[in-house]
Write an enzyme that holds these catalytic residues in place. Structure first.
Site, PDB file in Angstrom:
ATOM      1  CE  LYS A 193      -3.564   2.365   2.662  1.00 50.08           C
ATOM      2  NZ  LYS A 193      -4.503   2.281   3.773  1.00 50.08           N
ATOM      3  CE  LYS A 246      -6.071   1.908  -0.412  1.00 51.09           C
ATOM      4  NZ  LYS A 246      -6.422   1.981   0.974  1.00 51.09           N
TER       5      LYS A 246
HETATM    6  C1  PBG Z   1      -7.581   3.159   5.616  1.00 46.69           C
HETATM    7  C2  PBG Z   1      -7.832   3.108   4.176  1.00 46.69           C
HETATM    8  C3  PBG Z   1      -7.682   4.111   3.195  1.00 46.69           C
HETATM    9  C4  PBG Z   1      -8.177   3.595   2.020  1.00 46.69           C
HETATM   10  C5  PBG Z   1      -8.569   2.297   2.267  1.00 46.69           C
HETATM   11  N1  PBG Z   1      -8.338   2.012   3.610  1.00 46.69           N
HETATM   12  C6  PBG Z   1      -7.211   5.499   3.324  1.00 46.69           C
HETATM   13  C7  PBG Z   1      -5.830   5.818   3.637  1.00 46.69           C
HETATM   14  O1  PBG Z   1      -4.957   4.958   3.775  1.00 46.69           O
HETATM   15  O2  PBG Z   1      -5.603   7.014   3.784  1.00 46.69           O
HETATM   16  C8  PBG Z   1      -8.275   4.325   0.722  1.00 46.69           C
HETATM   17  C9  PBG Z   1      -9.310   3.815  -0.215  1.00 46.69           C
HETATM   18  C10 PBG Z   1      -9.653   4.701  -1.348  1.00 46.69           C
HETATM   19  O3  PBG Z   1      -9.060   5.771  -1.579  1.00 46.69           O
HETATM   20  O4  PBG Z   1     -10.571   4.314  -2.070  1.00 46.69           O
HETATM   21  N2  PBG Z   1      -6.277   3.153   6.026  1.00 46.69           N
END
Ligand code: PBG
Length: 326
Positions: A193, A246
């Site tokens: 991520k 992601k």
């Molecule tokens: C929580 C999380 C996030 C997303 C999914 N889980 C936000 C982040 O890490 O700031 C983002 C999902 C999206 O943008 O569709 N940590």
């Protein structure tokens, strides 16, 4: 001289369909749903046009819509009323996600419910772990993350998806679930991520933007590819059943890298900013929304993903049914 003429296989639609290298099925699509604490809520989400907040007592509307499009897997995010330093709403047995999971599983036992396991929607500082002296402290956060996962699974979640990016959280969650008898519940780890600008709309949706600093000490630096393999292999070792990459669109090389370097199922998350880009560009008349949606989703599967989390999941499923992709 070569006898091959690639255009022969593009002569008509049937031939093109036969030689297609990437097949996409609605079975591979996952729809995110946002659940707000409260009751009787059905509120359009401004920054994610086409999506609505539901409360645990109205979430069946969201599920019905998904089912109408042949989508059988959802990913739940919770938006609590109150936030605090320890994100206690996240592991409250009666928290918003726990209530929603119970509701969905009671009404739709065949729906697969995955829950996002994180603290950022629940902490007053908006960070994904416990903060001490302005720093997110990894090992202090682990028991909290594990506790959140356990509470979701106890409520009936079929799979947990930790997105906090603390080191060793998969191991902590696996151990906690196993110790409590939930050794059959899979973990879909947000293994890779990146710290990304494409989460912009989500942070508005979940009111989870960090109140100070950013997430760069725990989410990954987007210049790095080898590190993605390190993260993925670590998570496999710790017990992750599915690896997630992601965001999706700017990270398709990473999806391919994981496909080539691991044997695990891979899920890609086409995040809120990717959805917003296609939506707004098409509203300005710059893009054909339907065509751009289809093309970008096919690209994710072509890169090597087995599953896709998308805000377009319902529309994609219909496009598959019509034969426009897949
Ligand atoms: C929580 C999380 C996030 C997303 C999914 N889980 C936000 C982040 O890490 O700031 C983002 C999902 C999206 O943008 O569709 N940590």
């Amino acid at each position: 001289m070569s006898l091959i003429r690639p255009r022969r296989l593009r002569n008509d639609l049937n031939i093109r369909n036969m030689v297609r290298e990437t097949r996409i099925s609605s079975k591979s699509l996952i729809l995110p749903l946002f659940i707000k604490e409260g009751s009787s809520i059905k509120e359009p989400i401004a920054s994610l046009e086409g999506h609505s907040y539901y409360s645990p007592d109205t979430v069946q509307e969201g599920i019905e819509q998904a089912l109408a499009c042949n989508i059988k897997t959802v990913l739940l995010f919770g938006i609590p009323k109150e936030k605090d330093d320890l994100g206690s709403g996240a592991y409250n047995e009666n928290g918003v996600v726990q209530q929603a999971v119970r509701q969905i599983k009671a009404m739709y036992p065949s729906i697969t419910v995955i829950t996002d396991v994180c603290m950022c929607e629940y902490t007053s500082n908006g960070h994904c772990g416990i903060v001490e002296n302005d720093r997110v402290v990894n090992d202090v956060s682990l028991p909290y993350i594990a506790k959140i996962a356990l509470s979701h699974v106890k409520a009936g979640a079929d799979m947990v998806a930790p997105s906090d990016m603390m080191d060793k959280r998969v191991k902590a969650i696996r151990k906690t679930l196993d110790d409590n008898g939930f050794y059959e519940t899979p973990i879909m780890s947000y293994a890779v991520k990146y710290s990304s600008a494409f989460y912009g709309p989500f942070r508005d949706v979940a009111k989870s933007a960090p109140s100070f600093g950013d997430r760069k000490t725990y989410q990954m630096d987007y210049h790095n590819r080898r590190e993605a393999i390190v993260e993925a292999l670590l998570d496999i070792e710790e017990g992750a059943d599915i690896l997630m990459v992601k965001p999706a669109m700017s990270y398709l090389d990473i999806v391919r890298e994981l496909r080539d370097n691991t044997q695990s199922p891979i899920c890609a998350y086409s995040v809120s900013g990717e959805y917003a880009m296609i939506k707004s560009a098409s509203q300005k008349g710059c893009l054909d929304e339907y065509a751009a949606m289809c093309e970008s989703a096919a690209g994710v599967f072509r890169a090597g993903a087995d599953m896709l989390i998308s805000y377009y999941a319902k529309e994609l499923s219909k496009a598959i049914e019509k034969g426009d992709i897949g």
